[in-house]
Design a protein around this motif. Structure first.
Motif, PDB file in Angstrom:
ATOM      1  N   THR A   1       0.871  -1.111   0.086  1.00 38.50           N
ATOM      2  CA  THR A   1       0.014  -0.044  -0.061  1.00 38.50           C
ATOM      3  C   THR A   1       0.874   1.317  -0.193  1.00 38.50           C
ATOM      4  N   ARG A   2       1.883   1.149   0.529  1.00 36.39           N
ATOM      5  CA  ARG A   2       2.871   2.275   0.576  1.00 36.39           C
ATOM      6  C   ARG A   2       3.419   2.693  -0.747  1.00 36.39           C
ATOM      7  N   SER A   3       3.990   1.736  -1.290  1.00 34.30           N
ATOM      8  CA  SER A   3       4.511   1.886  -2.711  1.00 34.30           C
ATOM      9  C   SER A   3       3.684   2.139  -3.596  1.00 34.30           C
TER      10      SER A   3
ATOM     11  N   GLY B   1       0.608   5.280  -1.395  1.00 34.30           N
ATOM     12  CA  GLY B   1       1.330   6.428  -0.739  1.00 34.30           C
ATOM     13  C   GLY B   1       0.780   6.247   0.819  1.00 34.30           C
TER      14      GLY B   1
ATOM     15  N   GLU C   1       1.975   1.015   5.313  1.00 31.73           N
ATOM     16  CA  GLU C   1       3.410   0.501   5.333  1.00 31.73           C
ATOM     17  C   GLU C   1       3.111  -0.833   4.296  1.00 31.73           C
ATOM     18  N   ASP C   2       4.420  -0.976   3.556  1.00 30.71           N
ATOM     19  CA  ASP C   2       4.533  -2.216   2.837  1.00 30.71           C
ATOM     20  C   ASP C   2       4.851  -3.581   3.835  1.00 30.71           C
TER      21      ASP C   2
ATOM     22  N   THR D   1      -1.116  -3.877   7.200  1.00 29.91           N
ATOM     23  CA  THR D   1      -2.354  -3.320   6.883  1.00 29.91           C
ATOM     24  C   THR D   1      -3.536  -4.157   7.219  1.00 29.91           C
TER      25      THR D   1
END
Length: 531
Positions: free
Chosen positions: A107-109, A112, A115-116, A494
């Motif tokens: 989700t971070r990659s 934004g 966290e991954d 997540t």
């Protein structure tokens, strides 16, 4: 009364908690020849004698002891998000059995936010397949979202409930794709268990055993393989050696205190009790709590937003009929920039028994509804349909489990659970409520009330590669204590936008493989050293 001398007997593996993860671990490790003890705080139930088609009585399947709640959106604790007894939450979940999508792990990659994870979908894919086959998940021939498109081991459930057909009708009028829900509920006989007969009391415990739980599947297999599964045993403290390794656990059974020693300890006590135990077991070596050098034990907890929309119809729906969840859409699962928020959600047609319906009515108004007005609503119960959401909630370090000043009957500080929705979470909820309202309206209903709710706890001991920003590695092994593992939904990074049980069990199967492989290497090294 337990008669073993636990202080004299060290086993290979001690598992704390016998729910979705603990059951899988117990089966896998005992079948690999390891000596395994499982300690569960709650009772060992017999579905045919201890379950009942009674909403109020079966609240006991959830953790009913007091937890302190706090924050801008205090959580309702208990039956809706915690299990109590052998089988844990699997004894009273709806049986919805979804995989996470590839995007959930990045989700971070990708978006934004959050966290991954240190793993990807492909790392869990073989374990998803293993678990689904092992419990004969029923589902559609084709599942249009995510990476797995079917077929499932067993065919989809048929017929559907009236509420599911309403959801189907509304989706089709709006051009929204839908499927018969993938379920850990049998559509045909399997391993001596019968297919579902649509009694509809999945949340109160399945008396015929058509619905999967670790109580009736993994735990019996673990016992046959030699595991010792001890119910009504409350773990109150983890013990440590001077070498920085965990030695075992102190627990209370029928007023007597015992210690079980083990070479490996695995916490599968779920999102509140796992951090609570780690924090309470603080000592001179780990003054902030075991495995908590990062400060992340208890932090970053998540729920799923689970608001319900109720619509009234001219024809009878009878929400009590059939398995609670039988139709599903994930059309809104992935991030769509046009919606103004990140990530997404799953929608289900979700039945409701009378007590939960009345509870929703009474809590959905600014002023609580009681007396005559509530009875008038009850008279129309059969004319309501319901849809519910499983919405992704982003992690935040201030959403956490901590220790309160108040202590329980065992002298342990009660858990203090703090939770507040973020701005993204609120936007997602509004969109989902609008989507559910549109579906029910398109089916011919009049939306009358929305019940704000939550379900499924995750996070609090998240996995990661950086010991300064996580508690465990991708196999649940704590960064600080090499023989202490955590394996339950608390290691989620997540929350995803779908029901988490399949992912919990897949992670447990992966952790079990890792422990078995490590044990083999240790045996080989020991054998080589003796030559």
């Amino acid at each position: 009364m337990i008669k073993r001398r636990f202080d004299k007997e060290e086993v290979d593996v001690l598992i704390v908690g016998a729910g979705a993860a603990g059951g899988v671990l117990a089966k896998e490790l005992s079948e690999a020849g390891m000596s395994v003890v499982v300690l569960e705080a709650g009772p060992f139930r017999d579905p045919q004698h201890d379950f009942a088609s009674d909403e109020l009585a079966m609240q006991q399947l959830g953790w009913q002891e007091t937890r302190i709640v706090d924050g801008g959106d205090p959580l309702t604790m208990g039956h809706n998000n915690s299990g109590y007894g052998i089988g844990g939450g699997t004894t009273h979940f709806t049986g919805v059995f979804l995989r996470f999508h590839r995007s959930d792990f990045k989700t971070r990659s990708l978006d934004g936010v959050g966290e991954d994870w240190p793993i990807e979908y492909d790392d869990l894919e073989p374990f998803y397949t293993k678990i689904e086959k092992e419990i004969a998940v029923s589902g559609p021939k084709y599942f249009p979202w995510g990476e797995f498109h079917g077929p499932y081991p067993y065919p989809e459930r048929d017929p559907l409930s009236p509420n599911a057909y309403i959801f189907q009708r509304g989706c089709e009028k709006l051009g929204i794709r839908w499927v018969v829900s993938p379920l850990a509920i049998l559509s045909a006989p399997f391993e001596g268990r019968p297919p579902c007969i649509n009694r509809g009391f999945c949340n109160q415990g399945c008396m015929p055993n058509a619905k999967f739980s670790t109580l009736i599947v993994h735990i019996p297999k673990a016992i046959r393989a030699g595991a010792e599964v001890l119910a009504d045993c409350r773990v109150v403290h983890l013990t440590m050696g001077r070498d920085g390794r965990v030695k075992g656990a102190v627990f209370v059974h029928q007023g007597q205190t015992y210690e079980q020693k083990a070479r490996i300890v695995i916490l599968s006590a779920y999102v509140v009790e796992t951090p609570r135990l780690l924090l309470h077991s603080a000592n001179a070596q780990f003054p902030q709590g075991l495995a908590n050098s990062s400060g992340w034990v208890g932090r970053g907890i998540m729920v799923h937003s689970s608001h319900d929309v109720y619509a009234k119809f001219d024809e009878e729906i009878r929400l009590y009929k059939g398995t609670p969840v039988l139709t599903t859409t994930q059309e809104f699962y992935e991030t769509d920039p046009d919606r103004g928020f990140a990530r997404g959600y799953t929608l289900h047609a979700h039945g409701a028994r009378p007590l939960s319906f009345m509870n929703a009515v009474s809590q959905s108004r600014q002023e609580r509804i009681w007396g005559k007005q509530l009875r008038e609503f009850a008279m129309d119960y059969n004319f309501y349909a319901r849809a519910t959401m499983v919405g992704e909630v982003l992690p935040h370090p201030d959403n956490r489990v901590a220790l309160s000043d108040e202590k329980d009957a065992f002298g342990i500080p009660r858990a203090k659970v703090s939770f507040t929705y973020g701005d993204n979470d609120r936007k997602l909820i509004k969109h989902a409520v609008d989507s559910m309202s549109s579906i029910l309206s398109a089916a011919g209903g009049k939306v009358e009330f929305v019940h704000p709710d939550t379900a499924h706890l995750m996070g609090g001991c998240r996995m990661g590669t950086d010991p300064a920003a996580s508690v465990v590695n991708s196999y649940g092994q704590t960064h600080d204590i090499p023989n202490l593992f955590i394996c339950d939904a608390s290691i989620f990074v997540t929350s995803g936008g779908g029901n988490p049980t399949n992912t919990v069990m897949a992670l447990a199967a992966r952790t079990a493989d890792y422990i078995k492989e490590k044990a083999k290497k240790l045996e080989l090294a020991s054998a080589a050293g003796s030559r």
